[in-house]
Enzyme design. Sequence first.
Site, PDB file in Angstrom:
ATOM      1  N   CYS A 264      15.712  47.335   4.165  1.00 58.51           N
ATOM      2  CA  CYS A 264      14.510  47.233   5.200  1.00 58.51           C
ATOM      3  C   CYS A 264      14.968  46.256   6.455  1.00 58.51           C
ATOM      4  CB  CYS A 264      13.181  46.947   4.752  1.00 58.51           C
ATOM      5  SG  CYS A 264      11.786  47.535   5.639  1.00 58.51           S
ATOM      6  N   HIS A 354      12.689  50.847   0.557  1.00 56.03           N
ATOM      7  CA  HIS A 354      12.296  49.951  -0.567  1.00 56.03           C
ATOM      8  C   HIS A 354      12.529  50.342  -2.034  1.00 56.03           C
ATOM      9  CE1 HIS A 354       9.898  46.836   1.649  1.00 56.03           C
ATOM     10  NE2 HIS A 354       9.959  47.890   2.642  1.00 56.03           N
ATOM     11  N   GLU A 356      12.770  49.066  -4.814  1.00 54.30           N
ATOM     12  CA  GLU A 356      11.884  48.299  -6.157  1.00 54.30           C
ATOM     13  C   GLU A 356      10.879  49.239  -6.442  1.00 54.30           C
ATOM     14  OE1 GLU A 356       9.399  47.894  -2.621  1.00 54.30           O
ATOM     15  OE2 GLU A 356      11.579  47.200  -2.527  1.00 54.30           O
TER      16      GLU A 356
END
Length: 380
Positions: A264, A354, A356
């Site tokens: 990001c 992202h 995660e």
Amino acid sequence: MTTSTRGAAKVPAVLVLEDGRIFRGRAYGAVGETFGEAVFSTGMTGYQETLTDPSYHRQVVVMTAPHVGNTGVNDEDMESRKIWVSGYVVRDPARVPSNWRSRRTLDAELAAQGVVGISGIDTRALTRHLRERGAMRVGIFSGDAVHDDAALLARVQEAPRMEGADLSAEVATTEPYVVPAIGEKKFTVAAIDLGIKGMTPHRMAERGVEVHVLPATATVDDVYAVNPDGVFFSNGPGDPSTADHPVSVMRGVLERGTPLFGICFGNQILGRALGFGTYKLKYGHRGINQPVQDRTTGKVEVTAHNHGFAVDAPLDKVSDTPFGRAEVSHVCLNDNVVEGLQLLDKPAFSVQYHPEAAAGPHDAAYLFDRFVNLMEGQRA
């Protein structure tokens, strides 16, 4: 921002955009006033992770899903120490949450943390307006903060813009801390916190990585004081054109050839470190259903996004940079925005989204494995 936590369910509220468009509804969360950049998120779930993502600092988030708050709020899904959004906009909030992990309602949590919101407005019309006109400054006013429309509009137009905002130090940790490896420790990573989410070091810890999370103000010497096998640059809020210090630190890491991974904001930092520019998107990408192609494999991933700026790098060629050849590794299939970069002559790569998966799909989890592979290769 000024707020009150008195009951808001029947309190009138008004949302005022900087171009003069006005929506009227009911207060949701805290009662008072707030300002920020109006953006919309297309995720149908995962609102708790969205609210606690530091990348949303100084933004008022409009949820495109009509029903929000259905699963309440729990104590496990927080991605940081607090809610970071400046304001929250929903159409039809849940009256009663229903989930076995729920501890309290979303309305109560917003009120407890002083987050001013509005409900009962046509979020479809608001989202379409932002798509056509672009993300813009906005104010939400409720209770005693409501005055005549002209006065409210003037307040909104006095609020700071997101362009030129240097915000990462406002959300990052002020003291280093360590997330230990789960199981056998295999590597040490220095992670620069520009607005990091809690699940990110956890994903590395699951792979045997001990993560030393460092403040946004950390220097190159601070990074190498932990003797890292790799260096990570996190997500975060603000305009990447202001991030001169992280760019300088990243160039120091690239000069040493240490394996590097950014997500990001970290992707935008890598872009700047390589000599590319950045620019503001019209309305950005936010939500957990964005299609991205990994050009190194041809695979298409459904991914979680939260960014209003992007890297200006050529899609159709390999670029020469001060650190060797670089290419765009990932691209958004909706609009061809650069979603990833990789160096071909040094162990460094980044993505704009992202991996995660908090909240969001797990399609991109392999990127943490790719980072581990770089560190294994460097060690060998």
